[in-house]
Design a protein around this motif. Structure first.
Motif, PDB file in Angstrom:
ATOM      1  N   TYR A 123       0.827  -1.207   0.000  1.00 40.69           N
ATOM      2  CA  TYR A 123       0.000   0.000   0.000  1.00 40.69           C
ATOM      3  C   TYR A 123       0.866   1.263   0.000  1.00 40.69           C
ATOM      4  N   MET A 124       2.011   1.202   0.676  1.00 40.84           N
ATOM      5  CA  MET A 124       2.903   2.366   0.696  1.00 40.84           C
ATOM      6  C   MET A 124       3.519   2.639  -0.675  1.00 40.84           C
ATOM      7  N   HIS A 125       3.556   1.634  -1.525  1.00 42.65           N
ATOM      8  CA  HIS A 125       4.008   1.848  -2.898  1.00 42.65           C
ATOM      9  C   HIS A 125       2.877   2.347  -3.781  1.00 42.65           C
ATOM     10  N   GLN A 126       1.670   1.857  -3.542  1.00 40.18           N
ATOM     11  CA  GLN A 126       0.552   2.195  -4.412  1.00 40.18           C
ATOM     12  C   GLN A 126      -0.061   3.555  -4.099  1.00 40.18           C
ATOM     13  N   ASN A 127       0.031   3.985  -2.856  1.00 35.14           N
ATOM     14  CA  ASN A 127      -0.469   5.294  -2.471  1.00 35.14           C
ATOM     15  C   ASN A 127       0.633   6.330  -2.730  1.00 35.14           C
ATOM     16  N   LYS A 128       0.408   7.198  -3.685  1.00 40.30           N
ATOM     17  CA  LYS A 128       1.453   8.131  -4.117  1.00 40.30           C
ATOM     18  C   LYS A 128       1.910   9.058  -2.992  1.00 40.30           C
ATOM     19  N   PHE A 129       0.966   9.488  -2.155  1.00 41.30           N
ATOM     20  CA  PHE A 129       1.328  10.384  -1.045  1.00 41.30           C
ATOM     21  C   PHE A 129       2.228   9.656  -0.050  1.00 41.30           C
ATOM     22  N   LEU A 130       1.832   8.427   0.325  1.00 41.57           N
ATOM     23  CA  LEU A 130       2.623   7.671   1.295  1.00 41.57           C
ATOM     24  C   LEU A 130       3.998   7.323   0.737  1.00 41.57           C
ATOM     25  N   TYR A 131       4.047   6.990  -0.561  1.00 40.75           N
ATOM     26  CA  TYR A 131       5.356   6.667  -1.131  1.00 40.75           C
ATOM     27  C   TYR A 131       6.255   7.892  -1.159  1.00 40.75           C
ATOM     28  N   ARG A 132       5.728   9.001  -1.628  1.00 39.08           N
ATOM     29  CA  ARG A 132       6.541  10.204  -1.776  1.00 39.08           C
ATOM     30  C   ARG A 132       7.045  10.729  -0.433  1.00 39.08           C
ATOM     31  N   HIS A 133       6.172  10.713   0.572  1.00 41.35           N
ATOM     32  CA  HIS A 133       6.520  11.356   1.837  1.00 41.35           C
ATOM     33  C   HIS A 133       7.009  10.386   2.917  1.00 41.35           C
ATOM     34  N   ILE A 134       6.747   9.097   2.741  1.00 43.98           N
ATOM     35  CA  ILE A 134       7.098   8.132   3.789  1.00 43.98           C
ATOM     36  C   ILE A 134       8.046   7.043   3.260  1.00 43.98           C
ATOM     37  N   HIS A 135       7.553   6.191   2.389  1.00 45.01           N
ATOM     38  CA  HIS A 135       8.312   4.989   2.026  1.00 45.01           C
ATOM     39  C   HIS A 135       9.527   5.283   1.153  1.00 45.01           C
ATOM     40  N   SER A 136       9.511   6.382   0.416  1.00 44.21           N
ATOM     41  CA  SER A 136      10.646   6.700  -0.451  1.00 44.21           C
ATOM     42  C   SER A 136      11.936   6.869   0.342  1.00 44.21           C
ATOM     43  N   GLN A 137      11.813   7.153   1.657  1.00 42.41           N
ATOM     44  CA  GLN A 137      13.023   7.296   2.474  1.00 42.41           C
ATOM     45  C   GLN A 137      13.824   6.002   2.488  1.00 42.41           C
ATOM     46  N   HIS A 138      13.139   4.863   2.590  1.00 47.91           N
ATOM     47  CA  HIS A 138      13.842   3.579   2.577  1.00 47.91           C
ATOM     48  C   HIS A 138      14.498   3.336   1.221  1.00 47.91           C
ATOM     49  N   HIS A 139      13.862   3.783   0.160  1.00 48.05           N
ATOM     50  CA  HIS A 139      14.386   3.551  -1.191  1.00 48.05           C
ATOM     51  C   HIS A 139      15.460   4.550  -1.595  1.00 48.05           C
ATOM     52  N   ARG A 140      15.830   5.429  -0.677  1.00 48.81           N
ATOM     53  CA  ARG A 140      17.027   6.237  -0.929  1.00 48.81           C
ATOM     54  C   ARG A 140      18.263   5.351  -0.966  1.00 48.81           C
ATOM     55  N   LEU A 141      18.146   4.169  -0.354  1.00 50.37           N
ATOM     56  CA  LEU A 141      19.197   3.166  -0.484  1.00 50.37           C
ATOM     57  C   LEU A 141      18.878   2.325  -1.722  1.00 50.37           C
ATOM     58  N   VAL A 142      19.240   2.849  -2.866  1.00 51.84           N
ATOM     59  CA  VAL A 142      19.014   2.135  -4.119  1.00 51.84           C
ATOM     60  C   VAL A 142      19.829   0.851  -4.132  1.00 51.84           C
ATOM     61  N   VAL A 143      21.010   0.922  -3.556  1.00 54.88           N
ATOM     62  CA  VAL A 143      21.864  -0.248  -3.375  1.00 54.88           C
ATOM     63  C   VAL A 143      21.880  -0.564  -1.879  1.00 54.88           C
ATOM     64  N   PRO A 144      21.066  -1.515  -1.426  1.00 56.08           N
ATOM     65  CA  PRO A 144      20.949  -1.786   0.013  1.00 56.08           C
ATOM     66  C   PRO A 144      22.255  -2.310   0.606  1.00 56.08           C
ATOM     67  N   TYR A 145      22.443  -2.035   1.889  1.00 52.80           N
ATOM     68  CA  TYR A 145      23.529  -2.643   2.644  1.00 52.80           C
ATOM     69  C   TYR A 145      23.035  -2.938   4.061  1.00 52.80           C
ATOM     70  N   ALA A 146      23.781  -3.767   4.782  1.00 52.93           N
ATOM     71  CA  ALA A 146      23.292  -4.388   6.017  1.00 52.93           C
ATOM     72  C   ALA A 146      22.821  -3.380   7.064  1.00 52.93           C
ATOM     73  N   VAL A 147      23.605  -2.367   7.346  1.00 55.70           N
ATOM     74  CA  VAL A 147      23.257  -1.416   8.407  1.00 55.70           C
ATOM     75  C   VAL A 147      21.965  -0.666   8.079  1.00 55.70           C
TER      76      VAL A 147
END
Length: 263
Positions: A123-147
């Motif tokens: 739902y956080m991906h499908q809701n544009k407001f939630l993705y833009r303001h909330i979930h996109s923070q996690h995807h700032r790590l385009v290349v994930p790492y452990a920490v």
């Protein structure tokens, strides 16, 4: 005496509630730190170090601060949850069930956590407001790492991880002692999913199809609408048509790549 009982080394030193609150936090930094301090291991990386430095939109220092904030909230909620469930118990001291029952409770908790996180994550991906303001923070790590496994917006950290963990704890009916093993296992699995390394003999890769490469697909642009499932199974992705398979190929410059395939 079962294996879970023999592993209760903290009895007589700290309570199960304290261990259930703080052991996953300590383990997070030990296990994630282990991955961060490993040698380069370029031949096992799903992305090059150069990609990590160029594509990620947030610094390691910011990631660490974000994870610490989430863990403060988690610890607070965990203490409140243990206090409430203890008061609800007639004796105030929960009876520890048999090993088979504890294993069943852990499995139920895994399914409950997967279900909660799949639908909240999707739902956080499908809701544009939630993705833009909330979930996109996690995807700032385009290349994930452990920490960065638990690097989220504070609201997402609460809804997805903290509340999801509380729900799985309550639905499964596990005791604080059993929860120590469940939440420590969940933390290790989450870190492994974000570590960016495909190491030979990794038991998480052997026993779980939802693994490092599976989640890496989700962090790629072409897979951002797929592979929502986390942290254990890929059941909901497969049932609801959001599963994207992949192949592991060797890059010419060295290392591996999780390449999306059409399902």
């Amino acid at each position: 005496m079962g294996i879970l009982e023999t592993m209760v080394f903290w009895e007589g030193y700290v309570s199960d509630e304290v261990m259930g609150t703080f052991a996953p936090i300590v383990l997070y930094w030990l296990y994630a730190g282990f991955y961060q301090l490993l040698p380069r291991l370029d031949r096992y990386r799903l992305h090059t170090k150069k990609e990590e430095e160029q594509k990620n939109l947030v610094t390691l220092a910011t990631v660490v601060k974000g994870v610490l904030l989430q863990q403060v909230v988690q610890a607070t909620i965990a203490q409140v949850l243990f206090l409430i469930t203890a008061k609800a118990s007639l004796s105030g001291v929960p009876v520890q069930p048999s090993i088979p029952i504890q294993i069943l409770q852990i499995f139920v908790a895994m399914l409950a956590l997967d279900t909660w996180q799949y639908f909240m994550h999707r739902y956080m991906h499908q809701n544009k407001f939630l993705y833009r303001h909330i979930h996109s923070q996690h995807h700032r790590l385009v290349v994930p790492y452990a920490v960065g496994a638990l690097y989220n917006h504070p609201l997402e950290g609460f809804l997805l991880d903290t509340l999801g963990g509380a729900i799985s704890f309550l639905i499964s009916g596990m005791t604080p002692r059993t929860s120590v093993f469940f939440f420590c296992f969940a933390v290790m699995k989450t870190i492994d999913d974000h570590c960016g390394l495909w190491l030979p003999g990794n038991i998480f890769h052997i026993f779980f199809q939802n693994n490092t490469a599976y989640h890496d697909i989700h962090h790629q642009l072409q897979g951002s609408k797929y592979n929502y499932s986390q942290p254990f199974f890929s059941i909901w992705d497969r049932v609801l048509g959001t599963h994207m398979p992949y192949s592991l190929v060797t890059r010419r410059e060295g290392g591996l790549e999780a390449r999306p395939l059409k399902d």
